[in-house]
Write an enzyme that holds these catalytic residues in place. Sequence first.
Site, mmCIF file in Angstrom:
data_model
loop_
_atom_site.group_PDB
_atom_site.id
_atom_site.type_symbol
_atom_site.label_atom_id
_atom_site.label_comp_id
_atom_site.label_asym_id
_atom_site.label_seq_id
_atom_site.Cartn_x
_atom_site.Cartn_y
_atom_site.Cartn_z
ATOM 1 N N ALA A 153 0.821 -1.221 0.000
ATOM 2 C CA ALA A 153 0.000 0.000 0.000
ATOM 3 C C ALA A 153 0.849 1.262 0.000
ATOM 4 O O ALA A 153 0.567 2.219 0.708
ATOM 5 C CB ALA A 153 -0.953 -0.012 1.204
ATOM 6 N N ASP A 220 -3.588 -13.511 -2.756
ATOM 7 C CA ASP A 220 -3.166 -12.111 -2.755
ATOM 8 C C ASP A 220 -1.680 -11.998 -2.427
ATOM 9 O O ASP A 220 -0.946 -11.219 -3.044
ATOM 10 C CB ASP A 220 -4.000 -11.318 -1.742
ATOM 11 C CG ASP A 220 -3.580 -9.874 -1.629
ATOM 12 O OD1 ASP A 220 -3.801 -9.123 -2.587
ATOM 13 O OD2 ASP A 220 -3.009 -9.497 -0.589
ATOM 14 N N LYS A 224 1.643 -10.533 -4.703
ATOM 15 C CA LYS A 224 2.601 -9.542 -4.202
ATOM 16 C C LYS A 224 4.020 -10.097 -4.217
ATOM 17 O O LYS A 224 4.980 -9.376 -4.541
ATOM 18 C CB LYS A 224 2.207 -9.111 -2.788
ATOM 19 C CG LYS A 224 0.902 -8.343 -2.724
ATOM 20 C CD LYS A 224 0.504 -8.051 -1.292
ATOM 21 C CE LYS A 224 -0.800 -7.275 -1.230
ATOM 22 N NZ LYS A 224 -1.258 -7.038 0.159
#
Length: 356
Positions: A153, A220, A224
């Site tokens: 993020a 997920d 990443k």
Amino acid sequence: MSAVVRLADAAAAPRLALLGTGVVGSAFVARYRQLTERGVRLPAFGWLANSRALHTCGEDPAQALGLAVVAPVRSQALPPWAENEGLRGGDIVVDATASETVADWHPEWLARGVHVVTANKLGTGASALRAQAIQHSLGGLGVRYGDSATVGAGLPLLSSLRALVAGGDRIHRVEGVLSGSLAWLFNHYDGARPFSQLVRQARDAGYTEPDPRVDLSGEDVRRKLLILARAAGLPWQAEQVRVESLVPAALAALPMEQVDAALQHLDVPLAERLALARRENSRLRFIGRFDGDGASVGLQALAPEHPLCGGGGTDNRVAIFSDRYRDQPLLIQGPGAGAEVTAAALLDDVIAITGR
């Protein structure tokens, strides 16, 4: 389909085109307004779109956002953004979706001179061919691919890794807590409440996807990890990453509407893992890891003093081992989930591209 992008005079002022009006897209518009009200010069909005509608933007993109959010489902086969011919060279597409279809357009836009800023991990975190096409498209026209929001993020993970590689450092190993939702879950899971109760709380707080199985499956984190590995120069294929899912088969097979009532299938297996970790004086953390020999994703029991046991809340915590950081890894830590920090990372990339 007609051409999605047409190149134009390079001197024309760049414009923003936002794809995705969910929590991240909405937070992007809100932060855009905050920054412009504070006097930060940003490219004007051209249009924003979701799978149901496309709206051109006037001075206030929030009005277009509101219309797009409440738009009815379209009957046409193609989403409206794919039919738009308004993009020109120098414009910036902001991908706030999780769409495979949108990710497929990344290399095409780049090849035609349109910058791409993305929180969509499918661009470089899934198909190796797509990731290679994106990298190949960056070879000309001076285009940029802003992907800092895809991992951490907006934490300086990708930028630090790329800077080390560019400086001649050799990356030996990268391992870390890469999911803000799973970080939150295992920072709070102490056996006092069933794991399923914590999953519902995390979902309701917006830390997980609406279907929490997406997070619990480890997919997920796999994406990443692939993005990080490819940035370090390791061309891993998705199937080369070993993934341990936390989702039992009985829960994985259910339709979405039955998931909430069946989350208790998580409780016994996770309680057993917690009890075993406590007997070993260890803590549970969901870790992604790669080195020159392979890559893996899964739940691990770590000693309390392990570098990845620090942090709290939704913090990501990543250790980079290299020639320069051989004995003591470079540790990067900070919030790894939340629409606001993701939107801030997207706008940071926009600002970096425009040089403002």
